[in-house]
Scaffold this active site. Structure first.
Site, mmCIF file in Angstrom:
data_model
loop_
_atom_site.group_PDB
_atom_site.id
_atom_site.type_symbol
_atom_site.label_atom_id
_atom_site.label_comp_id
_atom_site.label_asym_id
_atom_site.label_seq_id
_atom_site.Cartn_x
_atom_site.Cartn_y
_atom_site.Cartn_z
ATOM 1 N N ASP A 244 19.764 22.036 -17.305
ATOM 2 C CA ASP A 244 18.351 22.032 -17.582
ATOM 3 C C ASP A 244 17.443 21.378 -16.535
ATOM 4 O OD1 ASP A 244 16.509 22.994 -19.780
ATOM 5 O OD2 ASP A 244 16.386 21.085 -20.635
ATOM 6 N N ASP B 35 16.853 23.753 -26.638
ATOM 7 C CA ASP B 35 16.845 22.222 -27.158
ATOM 8 C C ASP B 35 16.727 21.829 -28.358
ATOM 9 O OD1 ASP B 35 15.920 22.111 -24.411
ATOM 10 O OD2 ASP B 35 13.846 22.597 -24.889
#
Length: 344
Positions: free
Chosen positions: A199, A251
């Site tokens: 990420d 997420d």
């Protein structure tokens, strides 16, 4: 009539989008609730007679350390592929989203409806030689799923698309938490650590290699006019021009896999809520998500949410385990058995 009566007064004011909006709070609550519900769905096999429990072992995929590496590698390759060929693949992605959300909604509907309304569990199509039995609840669930998917397709270019997309996305995320299982904290640590750096790289480092933020470019659909259906969307409540707040599916599902494992660990260890790890992880998830949104507001730049979510969930659980003197127990516990609820 006098000129004064025909005059029109025009007022002009400078528009600045609100830095903080109630929609952030709603998004935090929605995402945290989804993680908790997904964990409950994931542990349905530990509850007696749950309609959501897997009936066959093939319905559950336990992640290995090699699969964790594949998540990171395949995810990166797929992101690059979408970045390079987004205008050719956007309709394909939309099609995959429609198919997966239809299947997820139909499954949950066909499982829950006859459980609540037993009369709807009667068969309307029966073909025993082929093993095909369609219940009235199945038809109702498929019609409802079809209506919601059709509604998203019809309204996806309007301000009303967010409610359809969030509902479809929620069903897909819960199905992923039901299907994917982490067998141990070791695998959970490998997966979340890899995705933590994944990420960070694709949000902060990718502009140095691709001249654009690849992850945000793909999520927003580039120049295709379509936004990718891989996000939860909540409209800003106080913004008259209708801006939105977003949160990627990854997420939610990645920390959700950890939290599902922790709930399973607590249930198999027969721990009450205050002595377990599920509740602290849920609180940590909400805090990490709030921190990421606060940094977005302060820095005015998109943030990799896992940069905050991994320390606030995995890190917080490790600290708590050390404090309780249970780190070795938590680290070495392996939960790989799932009840087979298939009827004889």
């Amino acid at each position: 009539e006098s000129p004064k009566q025909n005059s029109v007064r025009v007022s002009i004011s400078h528009y600045e989008p609100l830095e903080c909006d109630l929609s952030e709070v709603l998004l935090i609550c929605f995402a945290t609730s989804l993680v908790a519900v997904g964990a409950l769905v994931s542990t349905a096999d530990l509850r007696h007679n749950s309609p959501l429990a897997p009936r066959h072992e093939e319905e559950v995929l336990e992640l290995s350390q090699g699969m964790a590496w594949c998540f990171c590698l395949v995810g990166s390759l797929l992101l690059i592929f979408l970045y390079c060929f987004l205008k050719y693949l956007v309709n394909f992605v939309i099609g995959i989203f429609c198919i997966s959300s239809f299947g997820s909604l139909a499954f949950f509907g066909s499982a829950i409806i006859p459980y609540i309304f037993p009369r709807l569990g009667q068969p309307v199509v029966s073909w025993p030689t082929c093993g095909v039995i369609v219940l009235l609840a199945d038809l109702l669930a498929m019609l409802l799923a079809l209506a919601l998917v059709g509604g998203w397709l019809f309204f996806r270019q309007t301000p009303y698309t967010w409610c359809f997309q969030d509902l479809l996305g929620a069903s897909v995320l819960c199905m992923m938490q039901r299907t994917l299982k982490l067998p141990s904290m070791k695998i959970a640590t490998v997966l979340l650590t890899l995705m933590f750096f994944y990420d960070i790289f694709w949000v902060f480092m990718s502009p140095y290699f691709f001249q654009k933020n690849v992850m945000i470019h793909v999520a927003m659909g580039g120049s295709t006019g379509e936004s990718m259906p891989m996000l939860l969307r909540v409209p800003a409540i106080l913004d008259p021009f209708g801006s939105e707040r977003f949160l990627g599916f990854g997420d939610i599902v990645l920390p959700g896999l950890l939290i599902s494992y922790l709930l399973r660990h607590d249930m198999l260890s027969r721990r009450v809520m205050r002595d377990g790890y599920f509740l602290p992880a849920i609180v940590g998830y909400a805090a990490g998500l709030a921190a990421s949104m606060l940094v977005v507001v302060l820095m005015k730049h998109g943030q990799p949410a896992l940069l905050y979510l991994v320390p606030s969930t995995l890190g917080a659980v490790f600290i708590l385990a050390f404090k309780r003197g249970e780190f070795t127990i938590l680290w070495t516990s392996v939960h790989t058995e799932h009840k087979d609820t298939k009827s004889d």
